[in-house]
Write a protein that holds these residues in place. Structure first.
Motif, PDB file in Angstrom:
ATOM      1  N   ALA A   1       0.853   3.547   2.194  1.00 24.27           N
ATOM      2  CA  ALA A   1       1.316   3.731   3.569  1.00 24.27           C
ATOM      3  C   ALA A   1       2.555   2.897   3.844  1.00 24.27           C
ATOM      4  N   GLU A   2       2.570   1.660   3.342  1.00 19.42           N
ATOM      5  CA  GLU A   2       3.738   0.806   3.545  1.00 19.42           C
ATOM      6  C   GLU A   2       4.916   1.270   2.694  1.00 19.42           C
TER       7      GLU A   2
ATOM      8  N   ASP B   1       1.221  10.034   0.873  1.00 17.39           N
ATOM      9  CA  ASP B   1      -0.139   9.912   1.406  1.00 17.39           C
ATOM     10  C   ASP B   1      -1.029  11.038   0.885  1.00 17.39           C
TER      11      ASP B   1
ATOM     12  N   THR C   1       0.844  -1.190   0.000  1.00 23.07           N
ATOM     13  CA  THR C   1       0.000   0.000   0.000  1.00 23.07           C
ATOM     14  C   THR C   1       0.882   1.243   0.000  1.00 23.07           C
TER      15      THR C   1
ATOM     16  N   ARG D   1      -3.844   3.412   3.348  1.00 22.35           N
ATOM     17  CA  ARG D   1      -3.666   2.144   4.057  1.00 22.35           C
ATOM     18  C   ARG D   1      -4.284   0.979   3.304  1.00 22.35           C
TER      19      ARG D   1
END
Length: 498
Positions: free
Chosen positions: A178-179, A195, A176, A206
């Motif tokens: 976020a990762e 983001d 994702t 996320r």
């Protein structure tokens, strides 16, 4: 010559209509409201003019192609396009600020190194290199071809995430945004930058696939463009091109059903009780319940997540735009995790990410002693949040203005008038359920972020615009119009632009 009925006068629908008319068909557009343009709306008061939809254009080549294919005058002969530079300024929660130049990889790398510290630019540049690989892998099947019946290949994420060994967990790859931010960018400000791109398109960092890396790649590679007079001018140009190609428009005509005959679409039913026969029907708006006949209507997002909308504060300001002011400033959230929880949990965030748009355009203000500024926030749709609540609207607008004050000197003291527009107004103006704004289609996540195909199971019925393949955004909507026109003109053998 076929009779074609188009439902909705958004940019994707009009793009299809113009192309179909040039191909020799008789095209009539039926629009529920009294104007064209869909999300490309405009608000004007006392000499101040504001866009109520997208503030910038990305991938202008989509509309250049539309104008080349539908007439003698090019896009630039019909509107004035200007690259905004810097493309954006970012204010992070720790007080760090950085301005990113338009369409300059080296410039972006240098700016990030200078503002965030040595190595930050290199990490972002390496990330964009991987995003470029994802772009090359997915551009044609995701954006330039009709959605195939076998969607399994598009269910695989094209982003080549870095494999990293993590203690006790073995080798892991970011799945994702976020990762990607946490594992590959390794700086909370770079993570906030990524983001912010995802959130601005209505995507939860996320849950969206790592292929959302395509969004900053597109903007930073192909640039950000402003249309003189406001983005509404683009809708006007497309509408005028439709008229020049003999497309007919019927405003105040709400379609409530598509009827069929002999196993194919045969026309539309209108709210006033009338009906229109057609050889083909193009639905260029979000299909309301009951509009499509005997089709298994799938949600726009099969992962079941909320589809956010936009909260706008349109500010008429006294005092001219100061020298060096940036067209677009993003004031990032103080607590990004709390903001994501709120937006995708059906609540309002206390200190949200705010995009501040300050076009240097005399057409948007009464004179040089005033300025028109738009504040834009991604928010939960109307429904989970009651955006008709006057107290809530006032409180949230005040919080948004407070955040934007970090980007605009003396903002509160300069306000002459503030107009608030929420997902409730979007729903009323465009018919989109809850005032949601569709996100672009993304490969990966087993196809959860794809949209409905342009060709439906019912022969003669097609879907165009942001709620269908390849999804939301001005460029994507224009692509959908090209795909629908190709399918109608060339039939099932159409495989996309060459």
């Amino acid at each position: 010559m076929a009779r074609i009925a188009v439902i909705g006068a958004g940019t994707g629908a009009m793009a299809a209509a113009a192309r179909l008319s040039v191909a020799g068909h008789r095209v009539t557009v039926y629009e529920r409201s009294e104007t064209y343009g869909g999300s490309l709306g405009r608000y004007a008061r006392d000499g101040f003019v504001f866009d109520t939809g997208p503030g910038l254009l990305h991938l202008p080549a989509v509309y250049r192609d539309l104008f080349v294919k539908t007439g003698r005058e090019s896009l630039e002969e019909c509107v004035t396009l200007t690259q905004v530079d810097p493309a954006s300024r970012h204010l992070f929660a720790d007080g760090t600020a950085v301005s990113l130049p338009n369409a300059s990889r080296a410039g972006v790398v240098g700016a990030l190194d200078g503002a965030l510290g040595e190595g930050a630019g290199a990490r972002w540049g390496e990330f964009l290199d991987r995003a470029g690989v994802a772009w090359n892998r997915s551009r044609r099947p995701l954006l330039e071809e009709p959605l195939p019946q076998d969607r399994q290949p598009l269910g695989r994420d094209p982003y080549p995430a870095v494999r990293r060994r993590r203690l006790l967990l073995g080798a892991r790859q970011a799945r994702t945004p976020a990762e990607v931010g946490a594992w590959e960018l390794a700086d909370p400000r770079l993570a906030a930058l990524l983001d912010g791109y995802a959130l601005s398109y209505g995507l939860d960092p996320r849950r969206a696939p790592a292929a959302a890396a395509l969004l900053p790649y597109m903007e930073e590679t192909f640039g950000s463009w402003y249309v003189a007079g406001g983005m509404r001018a683009l809708a006007e140009a497309v509408y005028e091109r439709c008229l020049a190609r003999k497309v007919e428009f019927v405003f105040g005509a709400e379609a409530v059903g598509v009827f069929e005959k002999d196993g194919r679409a045969a026309g539309i039913e209108l709210a006033d009780g009338g009906s229109v026969e057609a050889d083909h029907v193009v639905v260029g708006a979000q299909p309301a319940p009951g509009l499509l006949p005997d089709l298994r209507e799938r949600p726009e997002r099969s992962d079941g997540a909320l589809v956010p909308g936009r909260f706008l504060v349109l500010l008429s300001l006294r005092g001219g735009r100061e020298a060096g002011a940036v067209h677009r400033t993003v004031v990032h959230a103080v607590d990004p995790a709390a903001e994501r929880d709120a937006v995708f949990g059906g609540r309002t965030a206390e200190l949200p990410t705010v995009t501040v748009l300050r076009p240097d355009d005399p057409a948007t203000r009464p004179d040089g002693e005033h300025e028109a500024v738009t504040l834009m926030v991604t928010v939960a749709p109307h429904g989970p949040v009651d955006w008709t609540d006057a107290g809530l609207r006032e409180r949230f607008a005040d919080a948004v203005i407070g955040r934007a004050s970090e980007a605009v000197p003396g903002l509160r003291e300069r306000i002459l008038h503030a107009e608030v527009r929420t997902p409730a107004e979007t729903a009323a103006d465009t018919g989109a359920q809850g005032g949601s704004v569709p996100a672009p289609a993304l490969a990966g996540a087993e196809g959860a972020f794809l949209h409905s195909g342009n060709r439906t199971p019912l022969p003669g019925l097609y879907l165009a615009g942001g709620w269908s393949h390849p999804g939301g955004g001005l460029a994507h909507a224009g692509m959908s119009g090209a795909l629908v026109a190709g399918l109608v003109v060339e039939g099932d053998g159409f495989r996309g632009s060459q």
